[in-house]
Design a protein around this motif. Structure first.
Motif, PDB file in Angstrom:
ATOM      1  N   LYS A   1       0.513  -0.708  -0.169  1.00  0.00           N
ATOM      2  CA  LYS A   1      -0.056  -0.128  -0.092  1.00  0.00           C
ATOM      3  C   LYS A   1       0.596   1.047  -0.013  1.00  0.00           C
ATOM      4  O   LYS A   1       0.026   2.496  -0.621  1.00  0.00           O
ATOM      5  N   ASP A   2       1.832   1.062   0.451  1.00  0.00           N
ATOM      6  CA  ASP A   2       2.938   2.532   0.976  1.00  0.00           C
ATOM      7  C   ASP A   2       3.530   2.574  -0.716  1.00  0.00           C
ATOM      8  O   ASP A   2       3.460   4.084  -0.759  1.00  0.00           O
TER       9      ASP A   2
ATOM     10  N   TYR B   1       1.863   2.382  -3.512  1.00  0.00           N
ATOM     11  CA  TYR B   1       1.050   2.955  -4.312  1.00  0.00           C
ATOM     12  C   TYR B   1       1.140   4.541  -4.030  1.00  0.00           C
ATOM     13  O   TYR B   1       0.708   5.095  -4.684  1.00  0.00           O
ATOM     14  N   ALA B   2       0.604   3.976  -2.551  1.00  0.00           N
ATOM     15  CA  ALA B   2       0.813   6.350  -1.471  1.00  0.00           C
ATOM     16  C   ALA B   2       1.877   6.891  -2.030  1.00  0.00           C
ATOM     17  O   ALA B   2       1.631   7.654  -3.056  1.00  0.00           O
TER      18      ALA B   2
ATOM     19  N   SER C   1       1.062   8.131  -6.296  1.00  0.00           N
ATOM     20  CA  SER C   1       0.116   8.960  -6.623  1.00  0.00           C
ATOM     21  C   SER C   1       1.030  10.052  -5.881  1.00  0.00           C
ATOM     22  O   SER C   1       0.438  11.003  -6.626  1.00  0.00           O
TER      23      SER C   1
END
Lengths: 426, 426
Positions: free
Chosen positions: B246-247, B249-250, B253
């Motif tokens: 998830k990090d 992905y962050a 972005s």
């Protein structure tokens, strides 16, 4: 780590969860404190109301709890100024088991208000075990909730924990390092937590204003006022909390990924369409978990399609015969609109058109596509067009369907409303 | 919280950083332990080598340190099996000040190896202050590094800290809650940290195998073996560590967002093109921090464009007169390729074409666009086509340029290689 919590579980998880449901011998409800003001997001919208793919974060969390059929009520506690917003969210996304309660001036006061609703002369039955979860942890899984509830029934209180990501240190008065804690001996206290209702309710009844205003840890209150040592349960990484803007980005990407795992290919009966459908099915299978194909003529009571929709497929590829033919696409749109399949997640619908001519003129169908896309966009269906130049030569056709698959996967993973009505060419 | 660390700082930051550079009276180098195997990402590629927008995470972190011209050397410590990979990263992305060192079997052993390079008879001068940072914290800012270095010079050791996100608890032998820590009294120890070289080097020389194999906290070693109480400095949220998928992905972005903040609009001298360019400039300004416009004929030594490139603009809109005219776009492509502007970040180049005809036929320019896009893609330039139907009526033209701006912003924010060579229609 897959964010399937917001979706139906994949077989493995579904099985254990089903087992869980059968074994559950206790009345359970949940309290979801959502009174936060989201300072850490830099003011503005409180983070639980920030949109993720157009839907407020809190709706995903409520959905994650609603998926568990042995949770009777979900008490959502929001600040007075957000009661109306929350009501509209509940209505729009059909959160039938949620109850909205006005919060207090602190997290603990809000949870307390949430608990009181079960004992004040309200129609809502007091549960034996109450789950307390965060509105900003949407990826919570059935299994950890089940474990925490069962442990609470046995021990009176239970909470999910995670290993510490950073070393924890204590500073001296002059802002220098005093000592650092041994990471092995400590854990981060996460959510969900669960309690025998009376254990946590009594704790809140007894605790003082300082606890209510400055405390953060429910397990601590249960220990201090109800002499209950909570059982600690190692949770999965998915328990993370949406705290900063970066976390919203992460959540959005994870949800995008989760709803991109199933694709349904619907083909015209025409021979070329069937052939292209077959090739697309083959290549798409290497990109997603599940590809289903339908070549039947669609009709309202089509069981196959109904099952696919129930299986929570949010991506459809409709292969029409010619560039000007939108019949299949229009049939599917009608069915999707009738089944309200796009209430929780946008549906990506890619209208594929075979083009046998050499030129790539897109004058004929473009206006029709734009118009139809604008129309279905209102019901949260994202319609895109894709031209595939049909080739007799098998090799060439496979090349083209490969690049078509790449475009299809990009459209599905992006779910970008800005490109709705655009016609891409493979 | 903006991830500008990977980019040139915006004015505010740049100013304070410049001041910092002037005031810096000390020789500083950095050690970047990157020996991790990334179990937490679920095996596979160690997270520091995971691609973000096509470039390995560690390159962003090295870049964040390289931006600070008073850091002499950046010693990157990687495991033996990753030495070659790291070499190719350094070469490809031009990390001139970095030195690759082979790591040990633990984080501390790797850091120790990194420090030893300065004292073993190597040409690299021993710094007075050494920064230790994580390869997986790419968003570190100049200002916090400066503060930590200055504090280390004064106190011998210093480290960035953050408030605890979750309550920290201690469990009893039976896996139940023993006690929870008062969040106010504790902090999470983050990176960067800095030390007088001799303080941390002596600490590593003296510490035992247990420390080297199981320890994680450098500040703790400095305290234990060099009797140095590190100064603790409250850091910004951007110090977060890429730990889970998830990090990634962050991070992706945040970087996308950061490089989408500057757009350059280049217009043909033709009257209609200039008018459309003006309207696009106006609407784009409401979406990004800075829009620059050039209507001059481009030439290799065009100062305006050179400055824009130096200003780290990664988004270009080229307005050509007719659907078949690619002159401006081709000129720009040449210049971008000559300046190597797309080494660190992909450049989005949107070739806008005015169409005065009523039909939306795109047969003529499509093949040319696809071919050119394929060509420039090799140099990390993403070329997309956009048709704008020129309207005499001002109202109508503004409507169309508004929807064109929406498409442009979507292309810029997505930077999606899959859509390269596609022709969108506003």
């Amino acid at each position: 780590m897959e964010p399937e919590s917001c979706l139906e579980k994949s077989s493995g998880g579904r099985f254990s969860a089903k087992a869980a449901e059968e074994r559950l011998p206790v009345l359970v409800s949940a309290v979801l404190p959502a009174g936060g003001t989201g300072e850490r997001m830099g003011g503005g919208t409180p983070k639980q109301f920030c949109p993720i793919l157009g839907r407020p974060l809190i709706s995903y969390t409520v959905q994650a709890l609603e998926r568990i059929n042995w949770i009777s009520h979900i008490v959502v506690v929001v600040s007075l100024d957000n009661v109306e917003i929350m009501k509209s969210i509940v209505k729009r996304y059909g959160h039938k088991r949620s109850v909205i309660v006005e919060g207090g001036t602190s997290r603990h006061r809000s949870i307390f208000n949430g608990l009181e609703i079960f004992v004040k002369n309200s129609p809502i039955q007091k549960p034996e075990v109450v789950i307390i979860h965060d509105a900003v942890r949407p990826f919570v899984e059935k299994d950890i909730i089940f474990k925490v509830v069962m442990a609470a029934k046995e021990h009176g209180a239970a909470g999910a924990i995670r290993p510490l990501v950073s070393t924890v240190i204590a500073s001296s008065a002059d802002g220098c390092l005093d000592h650092s804690l041994d990471r092995a001996k400590y854990r981060a206290s996460e959510m969900p937590q669960a309690f025998l209702f009376d254990v946590i309710h009594q704790a809140y009844r007894q605790c003082n204003d300082y606890d209510l205003d400055y405390g953060t840890e429910c397990l601590h209150l249960a220990l201090k006022y109800s002499k209950t040592n909570a059982k600690l349960i190692e949770g999965p990484p998915d328990l993370w909390k949406v705290t900063y803007k970066k976390d919203l980005y992460a959540a959005e990407s994870l949800i995008r990924e989760a709803i991109s795992q199933q694709v349904c290919v619907i083909t015209d009966m025409n021979e070329n369409a069937v052939q292209v459908g077959f090739l697309l099915h083959k290549t798409l299978k290497s990109h997603v978990k599940q590809v289903r194909s339908l070549s039947s003529t669609l009709c309202k009571d089509d069981n196959h399609l109904q099952n696919i929709l129930l299986g929570q497929c949010y991506n459809f590829i409709c292969i029409n015969d010619t560039p000007s033919d939108f019949q299949k696409t229009q049939q599917l749109v009608e069915m999707l609109e009738n089944t309200n399949a796009s209430v929780l997640y946008s549906i990506v619908l890619i209208s594929v058109h075979l083009n046998n001519l050499e030129d790539t003129s897109c004058s004929s169908e473009m206006p029709k596509l734009v118009e139809l896309a604008k129309e279905v966009n209102k019901t949260n269906i994202f319609l895109y067009g894709l031209i595939i130049h049909y080739q007799q030569d098998n090799m060439k056709l496979e090349e083209i369907t490969d690049s078509a698959s790449a475009l299809i996967m990009a459209l599905i993973r992006d779910r970008n409303p800005a490109f709705v009505g655009q016609l891409l060419v493979a």
